[in-house]
Scaffold this motif. Structure first.
Motif, PDB file in Angstrom:
ATOM      1  N   ARG A 135      69.464   3.947  77.167  1.00 51.83           N
ATOM      2  CA  ARG A 135      68.655   3.166  78.108  1.00 51.83           C
ATOM      3  C   ARG A 135      67.685   2.255  77.360  1.00 51.83           C
ATOM      4  N   ALA A 136      67.069   2.776  76.324  1.00 49.82           N
ATOM      5  CA  ALA A 136      66.129   1.954  75.560  1.00 49.82           C
ATOM      6  C   ALA A 136      66.841   0.757  74.933  1.00 49.82           C
ATOM      7  N   ALA A 138      69.669  -0.647  75.983  1.00 52.69           N
ATOM      8  CA  ALA A 138      70.145  -1.547  77.041  1.00 52.69           C
ATOM      9  C   ALA A 138      69.006  -2.378  77.613  1.00 52.69           C
ATOM     10  N   GLU A 139      67.860  -1.746  77.824  1.00 54.60           N
ATOM     11  CA  GLU A 139      66.733  -2.485  78.405  1.00 54.60           C
ATOM     12  C   GLU A 139      66.187  -3.527  77.446  1.00 54.60           C
ATOM     13  N   ARG A 140      66.272  -3.285  76.139  1.00 58.09           N
ATOM     14  CA  ARG A 140      65.721  -4.240  75.193  1.00 58.09           C
ATOM     15  C   ARG A 140      66.701  -5.368  74.888  1.00 58.09           C
ATOM     16  N   GLY A 142      70.103  -5.805  76.380  1.00 53.51           N
ATOM     17  CA  GLY A 142      71.229  -6.022  77.278  1.00 53.51           C
ATOM     18  C   GLY A 142      71.390  -7.438  77.776  1.00 53.51           C
ATOM     19  N   GLU A 143      70.310  -8.220  77.789  1.00 50.03           N
ATOM     20  CA  GLU A 143      70.406  -9.605  78.268  1.00 50.03           C
ATOM     21  C   GLU A 143      70.422 -10.611  77.125  1.00 50.03           C
ATOM     22  N   GLU A 244      74.545   0.965  84.613  1.00 51.25           N
ATOM     23  CA  GLU A 244      73.411   0.798  85.518  1.00 51.25           C
ATOM     24  C   GLU A 244      72.516  -0.358  85.065  1.00 51.25           C
ATOM     25  N   VAL A 245      72.206  -0.413  83.767  1.00 50.43           N
ATOM     26  CA  VAL A 245      71.242  -1.395  83.264  1.00 50.43           C
ATOM     27  C   VAL A 245      71.897  -2.741  82.995  1.00 50.43           C
ATOM     28  N   THR A 246      73.133  -2.729  82.491  1.00 52.61           N
ATOM     29  CA  THR A 246      73.818  -3.981  82.126  1.00 52.61           C
ATOM     30  C   THR A 246      75.206  -3.997  82.746  1.00 52.61           C
TER      31      THR A 246
END
Length: 687
Positions: A135-136, A138-140, A142-143, A244-246
Motif C-alpha cells: 500500500r505504501a 502504491a500510494e507513493r 502508483g500515479e 484497490e489503489v492503482t
C-alpha cells in the motif's frame, strides 16, 4: 479473485532491460547508468526488488528520497519502470521483532535470517506487513508516469516453497477442513484405516514432517496443494491492495519456468501479465529444447496471450556447481527463442554486475569492466537489433499441438515413497515427449487436462497419474470431435484422493483408450526392455506395463523381449471422428520420436523427415502477418526450406526458398498470414 480482463502494460516497443539495483551504487553512477542504458536500447527496468530495508529503515520510518530520485532519472531518460513492491524478503528489524514468522523445515528446525524469503507464507504477521508495504508503494508511486507494471515479491517458492511451522500447521488444518468438510471426510479421503492413522480431532493433524517411515501419500498430496495455495493467498494479499489503489496498472510476479512447487495455472489467473525467469544452461547443447517447453507453458497460462521474459543471464549465472559463460552469440539466440515463443521482450538479471554479495559473479548487461565488457557490447548490439522486431509485438504463437501439464499428477507421482518406481519422473516424461515433437518440427502449447482444446489437432498427455471424470470426459470429447489424443504410462491410476480407480489403471480413461493395465512393470536399473515398431526395435529403459487391449484397440507396437514379449506396448483406438493412443512404456528418444511421428500423421499434421535438433522454427502471427522465427542453436551450418519471398526482419531483404543459417544464426521471416502456419524443414540440397 480471477482477473478476467488483463490490463495491458503501457510500453510501445518490445521490452528490453533488466533488474536495476541502484541502492548498491553511489548516486553519481545513476546518470552514467541511464546514459549506457539508452545506448543499449533499454526501455524498461525492474526495481527495487530487495530494497525494503533501505525504504523502511525502522518500523514506520520511510526513506523515499533515493527511490524518488532514481525514478525521476530513469523517466527523464525515457526508461519505464517495472516497480517491485520490495516484499521479496523481510528486513532484519521485522524478523527480530517477530521471529515467529520465520519458516521451519520438515525436521522441525527454524530457518534463520541471512538469505532471502525468510518468512512463513502462512504467517499473519508477514501478510500484514507485506500488505502495508504494498500500500505504501502504491500510494507513493502508483500515479508516476514511469511506472507501467507492478512486480509483486520475487520468484515465489524459490527458497521457501513449503513450511512446517506451527502457524503453517494451523493453516493446513483450516485448509483441510475447507476441502474435506469434517473429520469423517478427511479420514475417508486419506484412507486412514491403513497403518492406523485415524484422526478424532483436528488438533491431531500435522504437516507431513519427518516421520518413522513412509507417510500417507494423500496427506503428502494435500500438503503440496495446500503449500501452493498458501503462497497464492500471499500473492493475492498484495494484488488486492494494488488493484484497490492503482486499478489501471497491470500486476505480475515472476515465475520460474516449469516449477514443481507452484501450480502456475492458478497463479496466472490472478495476474495480468505472465513473466518468467529462464536460465538455460550454456554447458548443455540441448538446453534450448526444455526451454521451448517452458516457454510453451508461459504463453499458454493465459490462453496464448504474449508474456514477458523478465530475467535471463547475459552470460554466466552464479548458482550452478560450474557456471559456464555464454559463448558469443548465445545470449542473442536465447533471447530470440523466448521472443519466438511469445515473449514481448527480453529482460535480464541484471543491469549492472554487483561487486559484493551472493550474486557478484552472476553476469549482467553491464559487466565488471563496464562498457568495455563483452556482455555490454553484445547486449547493446542486440538492443539495437531488437528494434527491427517491433512488428512482432502482440502477435501470438500458432500451434496445433498441446501437451497436458497437471500439477496434481506431478505432485502425486513424485511426493510419495511407495510407488512402483522412483525412476518415472513427471518432468522427465514431459520433456521427453515435448523433445520428440520439437525434433519433428512443432512448437507445443501447454493445456490443462480439462482443456480447452480448441484449435488443436493433437493433444499429448505424457502422464496423468491423478485423473478424474472431468478430465477423461474432456479428452474423450476432443477425440470424438476429430482430435488425436496420446496418453503416456502410469496414467489414470488414482483419483484426486490418491485412491486407485476401481479396476485399476487407466481408470476413467479406460473406455477412451480401449485398454486395461494389469500391472506396472518397471525396469530395473541398468537394464532396458525393447519394443518393436514396424520391424524396428527401440529401448524402454525405465518403465513398461502389462497391457490388455480390447478388440476395439489396434496394437501399434509390441514388447519384443522379457516377460512382456509379444504383449501390446503402444495401442490406438478410434473414438468418434478421432483417435486415442496409449503408450505403455517410457521409451528412449528414438522410439518416442517414431511414435510421435505416427501420431502426428494420424492427426493430419506434418513432421520432418530429417531431424536436426538444433533447428527450431516457431511462427507468431497477427491478423495479417506470419512472423516465422528460424533459429539454429547449434555449432554447425544448417540449410532450410522456407516460404519463398518472405522478408527477413533481421537480415533485411527477401529470402527463400532456401535459407542458410550459420552456427547460432537466426532469421525472422515476415509473410502474409497463411491458412496454416509455415512448416520449416531441412533443405533437400545444400547447394
Amino acid at each position: 479473485m480471477t482477473n478476467a480482463t488483463p490490463r495491458p502494460m503501457r510500453l510501445d516497443a518490445l521490452a528490453y532491460g533488466g533488474d536495476y539495483n541502484p541502492d548498491q551504487w553511489p548516486e553519481e553512477v545513476w546518470h552514467e547508468d541511464v546514459r549506457l542504458m539508452r545506448e543499449a536500447g533499454v526501455n524498461l527496468v525492474s526495481l527495487p526488488v530487495f530494497s525494503w530495508p533501505q525504504l523502511e529503515t525502522s518500523p514506520g520510518v520511510y526513506e523515499w528520497g533515493w527511490l524518488d530520485r532514481v525514478i525521476e532519472v530513469l523517466w527523464a531518460g525515457g526508461i519505464r519502470v517495472d516497480l517491485a513492491t520490495a516484499t521479496a524478503t523481510p528486513p532484519a528489524w521485522l524478523v527480530r521483532r517477530h521471529p515467529e514468522m520465520l519458516p521451519w523445515d520438515a525436521d522441525g528446525r527454524r530457518l534463520e535470517f541471512g538469505s532471502r524469503q525468510a518468512y512463513c507464507p502462512s504467517s499473519p504477521v508477514w501478510r500484514e506487513h507485506v500488505a502495508r508495504m504494498a500500500r505504501a508503494m502504491a500510494e507513493r508511486y502508483g500515479e508516476h508516469p514511469a511506472v507501467v507494471l507492478w512486480h509483486v515479491s520475487n520468484e515465489y517458492g524459490d527458497h521457501v516453497a513449503r513450511c512446517w511451522c506451527p502457524e503453517s500447521a494451523a493453516h493446513f488444518r483450516r485448509w483441510l477442513e475447507a476441502r474435506h468438510g469434517d473429520l469423517d471426510g478427511l479420514n475417508e479421503a486419506w484412507g486412514v484405516n491403513v497403518w492406523g492413522q485415524r484422526y478424532t480431532a483436528w488438533e491431531q493433524v500435522e504437516p507431513p514432517r519427518r516421520a518413522t517411515g513412509p507417510i500417507n501419500p494423500t496427506q503428502l498430496l494435500d500438503f503440496e496443494r495446500f503449500s501452493s495455495d498458501a503462497l497464492l493467498e500471499l500473492f493475492r494479499v498484495e494484488v488486492d491492495v494494488l488493484r484497490e489503489v492503482t486499478p489501471e496498472l497491470p500486476v505480475t510476479t515472476n515465475f520460474m519456468s516449469i516449477f514443481r512447487e507452484l501450480d502456475y495455472w492458478r497463479f496466472a489467473e490472478v495476474e495480468d501479465l505472465v513473466t518468467d525467469d529462464a536460465y538455460p544452461d550454456p554447458a548443455d547443447p540441448r538446453a534450448h529444447v526444455p526451454a521451448a517447453l517452458n516457454y510453451g507453458l508461459m504463453r499458454s497460462l493465459k490462453g496464448g496471450q504474449p508474456w514477458l521474459l523478465l530475467e535471463q543471464a547475459a552470460s554466466a549465472v552464479s548458482w550452478r556447481d560450474v557456471n559456464v559463460p555464454k559463448a558469443p552469440g548465445r545470449m542473442r539466440i536465447d533471447s530470440l527463442q523466448a521472443i519466438a515463443h511469445g515473449s514481448d521482450g527480453a529482460m535480464f538479471f541484471q543491469w549492472r554486475q554487483a561487486r559484493y554479495g551472493q550474486e557478484k559473479f552472476h553476469s549482467a548487461m553491464l559487466g565488471h569492466r563496464g562498457e568495455r565488457s563483452r556482455s555490454f557490447r553484445e547486449t547493446a548490439a542486440f538492443g539495437r537489433e531488437l528494434q527491427r522486431l517491433a512488428p512482432v509485438k502482440g502477435a501470438r504463437v500458432r500451434s496445433r499441438v498441446a501437451l497436458v501439464v497437471d500439477w496434481d499428477s506431478w505432485w502425486g507421482s513424485s511426493a510419495a515413497e511407495s510407488l512402483p518406481s522412483q525412476r518415472l519422473g513427471w518432468l522427465a516424461q514431459a520433456r521427453a515427449w515435448h523433445g520428440a515433437l520439437h525434433a519433428l518440427g512443432h512448437a507445443v502449447d501447454a493445456v490443462r487436462a480439462t482443456g480447452p482444446f480448441d484449435g488443436y489437432d493433437l493433444v499429448v498427455v505424457p502422464n496423468l497419474y491423478v485423473t478424474d471424470a472431468a478430465q477423461a470426459d474432456a479428452l474423450a470429447a476432443f477425440a470424438a470431435a476429430g482430435g488425436t489424443v496420446v496418453v503416456g504410462p502410469f496414467s489414470g491410476v488414482v483419483d484426486p484422493t490418491e485412491t486407485v480407480h476401481p479396476g485399476g489403471a487407466p481408470g476413467p480413461l479406460r473406455e477412451l483408450l480401449g485398454i486395461e493395465v494389469d500391472e506396472p512393470w518397471p525396469v530395473p536399473d541398468g537394464r532396458a526392455e525393447r519394443i518393436e515398431l514396424d520391424g524396428v526395435g527401440y529401448d524402454a529403459p525405465v518403465w513398461t506395463e502389462w497391457i490388455e487391449a480390447s478388440p476395439e484397440a489396434s496394437v501399434v507396437a509390441r514388447f519384443a523381449a522379457g516377460v512382456l514379449d509379444g504383449r501390446p506396448a503402444v495401442t490406438r483406438r478410434g473414438h468418434g471422428d478421432g483417435a486415442a493412443w496409449y503408450v505403455g512404456a517410457a521409451l528412449a528418444e528414438d522410439g518416442l520420436v517414431e511414435v510421435m511421428r505416427r501420431a502426428l500423421a494420424d492427426a493430419g499434421l506434418p513432421a520432418r523427415d530429417r531431424i536436426d535438433r538444433d533447428l527450431e522454427a516457431v511462427t507468431r502471427a497477427d491478423d495479417a502477418t506470419d512472423f516465422t522465427f528460424v533459429l539454429n542453436h547449434g555449432d554447425h551450418e544448417v540449410v532450410v526450406a522456407v516460404p519463398d519471398g518472405a522478408e527477413d526482419l533481421l537480415g533485411g531483404g527477401t529470402v527463400g526458398p532456401r535459407l542458410v543459417l550459420p552456427p547460432l544464426g537466426a532469421a525472422v521471416l515476415a509473410a502474409p498470414r497463411a491458412a496454416e502456419p509455415p512448416f520449416v524443414t531441412l533443405s533437400e540440397t545444400t547447394e
